[in-house]
Design a protein around this motif. Structure first.
Motif, PDB file in Angstrom:
ATOM      1  N   ILE A   8      -0.325  -0.722  -4.684  1.00 21.80           N
ATOM      2  CA  ILE A   8      -1.520   0.109  -4.680  1.00 21.80           C
ATOM      3  C   ILE A   8      -1.117   1.574  -4.558  1.00 21.80           C
ATOM      4  CG2 ILE A   8      -3.605   0.708  -3.380  1.00 21.80           C
ATOM      5  CD1 ILE A   8      -3.670  -2.239  -2.464  1.00 21.80           C
ATOM      6  N   LEU A   9      -1.696   2.413  -5.405  1.00 25.53           N
ATOM      7  CA  LEU A   9      -1.452   3.854  -5.360  1.00 25.53           C
ATOM      8  C   LEU A   9      -2.688   4.584  -4.846  1.00 25.53           C
ATOM      9  CD1 LEU A   9      -0.057   6.564  -6.043  1.00 25.53           C
ATOM     10  CD2 LEU A   9      -0.915   6.290  -8.384  1.00 25.53           C
ATOM     11  N   LEU A  10      -2.523   5.290  -3.727  1.00 23.10           N
ATOM     12  CA  LEU A  10      -3.527   6.222  -3.222  1.00 23.10           C
ATOM     13  C   LEU A  10      -2.832   7.552  -2.963  1.00 23.10           C
ATOM     14  CD1 LEU A  10      -5.458   3.929  -0.703  1.00 23.10           C
ATOM     15  CD2 LEU A  10      -6.246   4.687  -2.959  1.00 23.10           C
ATOM     16  N   ALA A  26       2.793   0.876   5.467  1.00 24.11           N
ATOM     17  CA  ALA A  26       2.684   1.383   4.099  1.00 24.11           C
ATOM     18  C   ALA A  26       3.983   2.076   3.703  1.00 24.11           C
ATOM     19  CB  ALA A  26       1.507   2.357   3.987  1.00 24.11           C
ATOM     20  N   THR A  27       4.058   2.441   2.438  1.00 24.74           N
ATOM     21  CA  THR A  27       5.183   3.212   1.922  1.00 24.74           C
ATOM     22  C   THR A  27       4.656   4.575   1.491  1.00 24.74           C
ATOM     23  OG1 THR A  27       6.303   1.209   1.164  1.00 24.74           O
ATOM     24  CG2 THR A  27       7.037   3.300   0.219  1.00 24.74           C
ATOM     25  N   LEU A  54       0.851  -1.181   0.000  1.00 23.54           N
ATOM     26  CA  LEU A  54       0.000   0.000   0.000  1.00 23.54           C
ATOM     27  C   LEU A  54       0.888   1.233   0.000  1.00 23.54           C
ATOM     28  CD1 LEU A  54      -2.855   1.248   0.270  1.00 23.54           C
ATOM     29  CD2 LEU A  54      -2.612   0.999   2.754  1.00 23.54           C
ATOM     30  N   THR A  55       0.717   2.109  -0.975  1.00 24.74           N
ATOM     31  CA  THR A  55       1.570   3.298  -1.072  1.00 24.74           C
ATOM     32  C   THR A  55       0.716   4.557  -1.176  1.00 24.74           C
ATOM     33  OG1 THR A  55       1.789   3.418  -3.509  1.00 24.74           O
ATOM     34  CG2 THR A  55       3.250   1.896  -2.339  1.00 24.74           C
ATOM     35  N   PHE A  56       1.273   5.648  -0.665  1.00 25.11           N
ATOM     36  CA  PHE A  56       0.603   6.949  -0.706  1.00 25.11           C
ATOM     37  C   PHE A  56       1.529   7.979  -1.327  1.00 25.11           C
ATOM     38  CE2 PHE A  56      -1.405   4.647   2.734  1.00 25.11           C
ATOM     39  CZ  PHE A  56      -2.751   4.933   2.569  1.00 25.11           C
ATOM     40  N   ASP A  57       1.003   8.743  -2.259  1.00 22.38           N
ATOM     41  CA  ASP A  57       1.747   9.852  -2.861  1.00 22.38           C
ATOM     42  C   ASP A  57       1.362  11.170  -2.202  1.00 22.38           C
ATOM     43  OD1 ASP A  57       2.944   8.122  -4.596  1.00 22.38           O
ATOM     44  OD2 ASP A  57       2.289   9.130  -6.422  1.00 22.38           O
TER      45      ASP A  57
END
Length: 271
Positions: free
Chosen positions: A218-220, A97-98, A73-76
């Motif tokens: 995953i990109l959120l 997450a990253t 799970l990743t967050f930008d």
């Protein structure tokens, strides 16, 4: 895997020597492969927790993604005013997450939140200094964007990121060469909810669940939109995404854990 537009723009095709999958010492059957033939290894990303006093639900040993069904799970666009809410949710569900951070208006504005990310075992990486599109600026400026973003994180948590998410997922041979020189790998994604286009949490969840597979990224987005037109459904979607994927047998890991026991290869593009 299909290219997914980031903020309405298309990913640029990367010129690479060849696409190499990891062998037995790499990602095994989780499906994650680099799109670069580089063999030099980057230093391991220190600070990636295998257990945390802040998160007693976290296993003491990271999952073996050669055998487990892993997803990252990743967050930008981190951090923002909403990041503490995201961290609270991740802690409640025992998920790491990253976070791909922006330096100029984010890391510098919320250093305490960046410190909390690292303290709670999340992976803190860089999305550059100010989100300039690296393929549209000079090599010198692209290098500066990456190093300033990386160094902003290092100033807070004490070590430099080794992973870059190029803004809008746009990369090319020049960006790859810069990353190789800096000892950094590039990370794209395999599942995106286009949560910059909708406030519908149910739609965000269903898109992610439809696109996620073993070894997926995953990109959120972790960003407060002052226009109130987008991003605002993301936080509410996170619990449902986590619960549904756990019910399907997925284990949540950071990007570095997803690659383990191999290390990120400088210049390689993971997606």
């Amino acid at each position: 895997m299909p290219r997914i537009p980031h903020r309405g723009s298309w990913v640029t095709t990367l010129v690479t020597a060849s696409a190499l999958a990891f062998g037995p010492s790499g990602c095994g059957g989780n499906g994650l492969t680099p799109r670069d033939g580089t063999t030099k290894q980057a230093p391991s990303a220190s600070g990636t927790a295998t257990g945390s006093a802040h998160n007693p639900q976290r296993p003491q040993r990271p999952a073996d993604c050669r055998r487990a069904k892993c997803v990252a799970l990743t967050f930008d666009d981190s951090p923002s005013a909403r990041t503490p809410r995201i961290l609270d949710i991740l802690r409640r569900y025992g998920v790491h997450a990253t976070f791909f951070t922006l330096g100029k208006h984010h890391v510098r504005k919320y250093p305490g939140t960046v410190g909390r990310m690292a303290a709670e075992g999340h992976e803190v990486e860089t999305l550059t200094w100010s989100h300039r599109i690296l393929t549209e600026i000079s090599p010198a400026d692209a290098r500066k964007e990456i190093t300033q973003g990386r160094d902003a994180v290092a100033k807070v948590i004490g070590h430099r990121p080794v992973l870059l998410r190029p803004p809008e997922g746009r990369t090319n041979a020049t960006v790859t060469a810069i990353c190789r020189q800096l000892g950094m790998a590039q990370v794209l994604w395999s599942a995106s909810a286009s949560d910059y286009q909708t406030t519908d949490s149910g739609l965000i969840s269903s898109r992610i669940l439809a696109e996620t597979g073993p070894g997926g990224i995953i990109l959120l987005h972790d960003l407060v939109d002052p226009t109130n037109r987008g991003y605002n459904g993301t936080v509410a979607a996170i619990p449902g995404i986590i619960s549904a994927l756990k019910a399907r047998g997925y284990t949540f890991v950071t990007i570095t854990e997803l690659l383990a026991p191999a290390r990120p290869r400088p210049g390689a593009v993971y997606e």
